[in-house]
Design a protein around this motif. Sequence first.
Motif, short mmCIF file in Angstrom:
data_model
loop_
_atom_site.label_atom_id
_atom_site.label_comp_id
_atom_site.label_asym_id
_atom_site.label_seq_id
_atom_site.Cartn_x
_atom_site.Cartn_y
_atom_site.Cartn_z
N CYS A 67 -27.68 20.41 25.82
CA CYS A 67 -27.75 21.73 25.19
C CYS A 67 -28.20 22.78 26.19
O CYS A 67 -27.72 23.91 26.19
N ALA A 68 -29.14 22.40 27.06
CA ALA A 68 -29.63 23.36 28.05
C ALA A 68 -28.53 23.69 29.05
O ALA A 68 -28.35 24.85 29.43
N THR A 82 -25.37 25.27 27.10
CA THR A 82 -25.84 26.41 26.28
C THR A 82 -25.33 26.30 24.84
O THR A 82 -24.23 25.81 24.60
N PRO A 86 -24.25 28.48 22.55
CA PRO A 86 -22.97 29.07 22.11
C PRO A 86 -21.78 28.20 22.48
O PRO A 86 -20.82 28.12 21.71
N ASN A 87 -21.84 27.57 23.63
CA ASN A 87 -20.73 26.72 24.03
C ASN A 87 -20.60 25.49 23.14
O ASN A 87 -19.51 24.98 22.94
N ARG A 124 -19.25 26.58 19.59
CA ARG A 124 -17.85 27.00 19.47
C ARG A 124 -16.97 25.90 18.90
O ARG A 124 -15.87 26.15 18.43
N ARG A 169 -31.74 28.13 15.48
CA ARG A 169 -33.13 27.75 15.74
C ARG A 169 -33.40 26.36 15.19
O ARG A 169 -34.04 25.52 15.82
N ARG A 187 -31.87 23.77 17.38
CA ARG A 187 -32.63 23.52 18.62
C ARG A 187 -33.74 22.52 18.35
O ARG A 187 -33.98 21.61 19.14
N GLU A 192 -23.29 16.75 16.22
CA GLU A 192 -23.43 15.77 17.29
C GLU A 192 -22.11 15.60 18.05
O GLU A 192 -22.09 15.46 19.26
N LEU A 208 -9.27 27.24 26.03
CA LEU A 208 -10.33 28.26 25.90
C LEU A 208 -10.71 28.39 24.45
O LEU A 208 -9.91 28.84 23.63
N VAL A 209 -11.93 27.99 24.16
CA VAL A 209 -12.41 28.08 22.78
C VAL A 209 -13.68 28.89 22.79
O VAL A 209 -14.50 28.75 23.68
N GLY A 218 -16.12 32.44 22.59
CA GLY A 218 -16.18 33.68 23.34
C GLY A 218 -15.24 34.70 22.71
O GLY A 218 -14.81 34.55 21.56
N GLU A 219 -14.90 35.71 23.47
CA GLU A 219 -14.06 36.74 22.87
C GLU A 219 -12.58 36.52 23.16
O GLU A 219 -11.73 37.02 22.44
N THR A 220 -12.28 35.76 24.23
CA THR A 220 -10.87 35.56 24.54
C THR A 220 -10.36 34.22 24.03
O THR A 220 -9.16 34.04 23.89
N ASP A 226 -42.40 24.67 17.90
CA ASP A 226 -41.03 25.17 17.84
C ASP A 226 -40.44 25.09 19.24
O ASP A 226 -41.10 25.38 20.23
N ASP A 227 -39.19 24.70 19.28
CA ASP A 227 -38.54 24.52 20.59
C ASP A 227 -38.60 25.81 21.40
O ASP A 227 -38.81 25.79 22.61
N ASP A 233 -35.90 25.49 29.69
CA ASP A 233 -35.52 24.66 28.56
C ASP A 233 -35.65 23.21 28.99
O ASP A 233 -34.97 22.75 29.91
N GLN A 267 -9.69 41.37 26.61
CA GLN A 267 -11.09 41.46 26.26
C GLN A 267 -11.88 40.79 27.36
O GLN A 267 -11.32 40.12 28.20
N PRO A 268 -13.18 41.01 27.35
CA PRO A 268 -14.00 40.36 28.38
C PRO A 268 -13.79 38.85 28.36
O PRO A 268 -13.46 38.27 27.31
N SER A 269 -13.96 38.25 29.49
CA SER A 269 -13.70 36.82 29.59
C SER A 269 -14.72 36.02 28.79
O SER A 269 -15.71 36.55 28.30
N LEU A 270 -14.42 34.74 28.67
CA LEU A 270 -15.23 33.83 27.84
C LEU A 270 -16.71 34.02 28.09
O LEU A 270 -17.18 33.98 29.21
N HIS A 271 -17.40 34.22 27.01
CA HIS A 271 -18.82 34.54 27.13
C HIS A 271 -19.60 33.26 27.35
O HIS A 271 -19.56 32.35 26.53
N PRO A 314 -23.32 32.61 27.96
CA PRO A 314 -24.68 33.10 28.18
C PRO A 314 -25.56 32.04 28.83
O PRO A 314 -25.21 30.87 28.89
#
Lengths: 607, 375, 436, 286
Positions: A324-325, A328, A330-331, A334, A343, A346, A369, A576-577, A579-581, B222-223, B233, C429-433, C435
């Motif tokens: 996860c670290a 990330t 969001p990835n 998706r 939260r 996590r 998972e 590509l999954v 994000g915005e594109t 909390d994490d 992390d 659009q902006p590329s794959l985000h 973070p």
Amino acid sequence: MPVISPDEINVILATDCGSTTTKAIMIEKIDGHYRQTYRGEAPTTVEEPAANVTIGVANAIAEIGELAGRKLLDENNEIIRPARGNEGCDIYISTSSAGGGLQMLVSGVVREMTAASAKRAALGAGAIVLDIIASNDKRKPYEQIQRIRELRPDMILMAGGTDGGTEKHVVQLAELIAPAKPQPRFGSEYRMPVIFAGNKEAWPMVRDTFDDSVELSQVENVRPILDRENLGPARDMIHDLFLEHVMAHAPGYDKLIAWTDAPIMPTPGAVGNILKTIAEKSGINAVGVDIGGATTDVFSVFDGEFNRTVSANLGMSYSISNVCAEATMPNILRWVHVDMDERELRNRVKNKMIRPTTIPQSLEALIFEQAVSREALRLAYLQHKEFATTLKGVQQQRTVGDLFTQDSGGNSIVDNMKLDLLVASGGVLSHAPRMEQTAAMLIDAFEPEGFTRLAKDSIFMMPHLGVLAQVHPQAALEVFERDCLIYLGTCIATAGKPVPNKVAFEYRITGDITAQGEILAGELKRIPLAADQEARVSITPHRKLDAGNGKGQSVEKTVHGGTVGIILDGRGRPLLVGGETGYSRQDVSQWVEALNLYENESLVSSK
Amino acid sequence: MAHAYTPGLKVTECTNLRVRRILPISGSVHVEKGQDVQAEDVVAEAQIPGNIFPINLANLLATAPAELQNCMKKEVGDRVEIGDLLAESKGIFGFFKTQYHSKSAGVLEAVSKITGQVILRGAPIPVQVKAYVTGKVIDIMPEHGVVIESTVAFIQGIFGIGSEAYGPIAVACETPDEILRAEHIKPEMSGCVIIGGARMTNEAIAKAVEIGAAAVISGGIDDQDLKNILGYDLGVAITGTENIGPSLIITEGFGDIAMAERTHRLLCSHTGHAASVNGATQIRAGVMRPEIVIPLDQTHSSDTIDEGVVEGILEPGVTIRLIRDPYFGRIGQVATLPSEPQVLGSGSKARVLTVTCENGEEILVPRANVEIIAD
Amino acid sequence: MQTSFLHILKAIACSLSIVLLSAIIANGQEAEPDQPANVKELIIKDRDWDNGDSLIVTVPLSDFYFKKLQDLEQADGHLLIGMSEEYGGAYRPVSQFPPNDGTWEFDEEEKTLSGRVSSLTRHSHYYFRASWEPEEGDLTLLAESTEPMQSKRQWFIGEKRNLAFVGFVICGSVIFFIEIAKRGRPLKVRKIAGLNAVDEAVGRATEMGRSVLFVPGIQDLNDIQTIAGLNILSHVAKTAAEFDADVEVPTSRALVMTAARETLQGSYLSAGRPDAYNPDLAYYVTDEQFGYVAAVSGSMVREQPAACFYMGAFYAESLILAETGNSIGAIQVAGTAEPSQLPFFVAACDYTLIGEELFAASAYLSGAPEELGSLKGQDVGKIIVAIGIITGCIAATIDQPFSFVLTFVLIATAILLGVWWILSRETSQPSLHTPG
Amino acid sequence: MTERTVWTILILAMIAMAFSRTMFDPSQSAGREYVKQVDGEWVKADLIDRNAGIAEVSYDRTAGLWIAAVFTLCIFSFMYRDNPFYKVAESTVVGVSAAYYMVVGFWSTLVPNLFAKLMPGVIQQWAMPGLSPEIEPTGIYYIVPLILGIMLLMRLVPSMSWISLWPLAFIIGTTAGLRMIAYLEADFLSQIENSFVPLIVFTETGIDYWQSFQNTFMIVSILSCLVYFFFSIEHKGAVAGVSKFGIWILMMTFGAMFGMTVMGRIALLAIRLEFLFREWMNIRPY
């Protein structure tokens, strides 16, 4: 060890002593063919209180014995050999990764050259490479020494320099390692084995640098000239020393070594062995993955070139938090088509990390998972691709015409378009409630292109077969093909970015089933084709997409079925999954529906 | 099969604890067999060879490595101080000599003829091993360490950060389900092992760091707070080397979760007593959990346990904790142990058991997702 | 390298201010009060915005001559401007009208004709005479100056305003992009084939226990290619320092040797291995071109470097070096802006940086904002070139003035860019985000 | 061993041939240099002078001829492989030329351009009699390069070597500055101007298609090469196509230049061989 001619072998017993469980299988000759018949499992007993690995082995074998109604152990809990009637077995073999497997430190001069070769040798032998000490690893000498001291490897492999090449650097490395006095992991009962596989002309000086506190041995250079790698001797030496020193000092292993009819191999080494054998025999390119709790191993054979990587901190339980670290949140999310609280997740991830043995109970937990596993596999494969490269430092032979395509060495040899077979093993993949889930995870993480057959290792018997291939290749191959792999089906995908709302490719299927139609960009479609069925599939991709014969060129191939069947993937590569594109959550939901991944309708529609 | 092995955390009011205190390398043991030791007594000591300073003298002096031997002003084995003349090049006709003055202190260990490298080894680094628990030395491993036995109250946490710490127990939260907040932590708790209740907040930890507490123990964290404290992390549960001030131990898990009633009661009953705490956690093969050890005054006759993993047997009636969502943190009793695997909500088949929760509800969970609360 | 360049920058700043100061003082000395011409016949003025080498001579004309000169068909003679260093001395002709060489102008109101007299020496005193020279017959003196006149130098030469404009645009964009880069905006530079080979080549040398040979060309430090070569040397040397390999830099100029040593030391320092720096590795061979080549190729054959870099200005030696390198099996990377030598490098080396790639290479390698910015600025220059060429060609084709076409081309370019920008905003659009 | 023998024999044979040729050359001109005196200067004499009897053998020039020939052969020996003969020639060339350039640098740069400006009196007495002993008004400015030069020499003093950075910076800085203007003017503006050609060439009779094609092709080539050297854009899509065309143009140019330069090199070789055969050994095919 008794020598038996291969023809007389009827009953084979194999165990794999993992860090938590010892898995045993029995292979019997039935109607002239070798088949895997029974399996047993017991907790591994390397650590206190038992501190004798053979107890766990005996327990696992006893379980088989009970199931098979065969007496395998005598009163002293020793394996009865050879097989006589309803008693005993003909040969017994084993692998081991107990106690964390074989942990090695490697060193070489240039990180991308001899050090990489040394790492390949160690990984190929089934070791976990703790660290690489190289002249250009940007650490100061004292930092390197500090690191050598901190690590407690089982073995050290030193490479560096071509034959007749640099002596200075090699000796310098020796001068770092010798005074650091590395301590072996299993206490101080034995001397640290150090293998020197570097410039043979530097050997006398290296030998003088070390004192008696290490067990120094020399093998042929892993990189005799920069343009050629020679990993065999180093791998063999690692295996020998693994048995002689490391294993011999682990609790109970002296006894286990005496039991076995073939040298004990480190588990990953054995897996690589069987994959290599299969790829060679069938002339295919294959990738195998074993996703564990702490680590993920990726094996690949491309054009006969074997590579293995261990992604040390990508796993589904001990290392889940690290996945996860690194990936990330969001990835990971998706891949999730339902709403989840980040939260909360996590904390759940961390809870899984501290209680690694738990299994997902709710569907939501399973979906999450499996999303994590996609990222873990993707990252592991990425690392593998970066590592499995052509040799670096090779002089290029060029003509004037080559000027404008000035490629350098070190390109990845992993080519998804050339991949024929993708084998999955490891808890999250093998134990997924539905085969479709396994297939989906494989496709999403590995992004196979063209025609790729997907399979999973039914009960993770590849390690056993890897050792068996050493003593009885025919038996190993037969069992591998009949019992080891469960074919999921074939994935057909095109490379390139598909044009939204346009047809990605047209397909026409003949043979045991017939079908034809179009796959839109971003569409995923499953066509059932049973494991024993075959079909001829013809694909005509969009002019911007490639199905193996170049952009817009049609491809026709015979495909085999499986529990899932044919998966037609019009999502394009790279996938590509998020994000915005990339593809949206709605698209992901459609895929889930198309493959019928999860049953619970309420969850699927609650997006 | 009516029982199964599951992991469990030891929470014991009274037990004989044996701890092995081993040096990383061989050294000297300062105590004798049978001797009584205090927690912070040094029982063994060793000298780790000093840091190494490699210097490429041949380059610095612009001489060939083979000639370096003749330029050295110090012999191998000599003591070198900062600023000492280490070597001097021969120069031409006795002119243009280049000198090198040592920039670090140590003992000249080696002069290499091949690489022109000179190795200085700094002063040895002493390593001391403390007794960790107050008790009696029952065994000596010459040059390596000791085994100490003590009658203690012993509590294993599930996860911790930071290393060994010592201090008297101070209770901050009166009930196990009270969240440990900054206002619970008083300045007089400096140097103490602070007992919280449920989740420890970021602010509470900051306050504990500020007042200089020895350790903070609570039910959960909390994490996000953990990430804030560590600054990164945490990827792999191998800890013990963090240096944030107090050692932190959580007894139950991540998130909002109350400390087990029993654990809290046990800890509160020892308010003011000296405790030894170790936050080091290693969740891998050879699992290591954080622990709180409270030596007891009189020798009780009880089971002797070694430090390490505890395994229990799962039988109907045994108190267990559920350790996986959706029931994470609940406590109950094993009701039945169906032998056949059953299909879970996720679609997987697994061995299960039914649990009677404290509120009387009966639920079905996989056996892998429970933990025995040992006693 | 970084520090030494900072020093160099500071040094440049200081030296420039010294030069400017002395120039100001010198200029102050030469400024003398203008002597107003008391004789009215010839009006001599200093020409504005010039280098101090020309004067404007205005000839007041009688109606007769004015008409005569205006109507070129009718003119049966020339207006001749004579010049002398002393009044009444020997006047030598310096200019005449007609023909009009573009410097002559009529003033209808004042009835004067003005012309320019060039190639004068500053500080010298000049006297002028304007005479009418009929096609046959003697000169008629029309006007003369009785007071000496001096030409003066201004701060800027007006004629070079185009140059100044282009210079300011390019330098400005360089500075602009440097500032942008310094603010942390990532500037992308396309991959330059062959540059990734630096690590590989140095690694090969390390593994084989051989040295790395770096030849910074045979020109002195005043050749920009040599400087670019030294910039690349700093990266090669840094890599070599990390690998602990030796870099040998034979030079054919003493100054280049000095600079190379400086560069090497900086690189070893920034790689954290100051103790590995050995100044003897950068050495002077000889200025003689072929003597240098003989020495370098001799040492190549003897020491067998595993990697050879040729970065700088090369002439006839290019093939000799590259072939020798090839024969000893070294990985060779070359880069030069000498067009005549590129074919040889292309033929014999593993990787070649062609022309400007040499200059781009150091920016690409370092990723330093200064270098990246200047590369971007140069790209702006290339856009100017492209627009200029297109405009010029269109102007030549339709036979219209350059500036006229330029306006249209610029407007068209702006409109196209605008459309493209708007369109690209809508579709992409902006590329794959990713973070974290 | 055998190799050594073969080479010894070959070399001895060559020496023997060279000497025999010198001895028995019918025209007596192989391996010798003749000179004659013209207005008190010794100049090279040709066959006519010898026939006229005014030429004589110059021993020092003959020695020079032999040295040149032997060194030429030594350098040629590199074609076989590195060897002591080559090393001798190489070291001599390097040493002599380095020394030569130092002397030249001193006498043609330092003395006339620096010392002569700063202290013309001394220099006039010592080295340049034609010089005016009066110091020029601008002469005093030459103190600046002198100081910079001395600063550059500070490199020799390790503790003060940092001083040498300043003049170095000055050189690099001024060079860059001066070059930039020259570059902008010569390469930038004038090159742009030179490529202003009409894309369609109108003549009185209509359109000159061939000339138009030439011009258009040239402009397209220039622009596509420019695209290749445009570093801000990754070579993908249309840009890749254009830059590929630019590459082809470059390659064609390179090919042509390669041929031209090779021809030049062969001419150089021919000159060298001519020297060996004609001037030294007087072997002429006619």
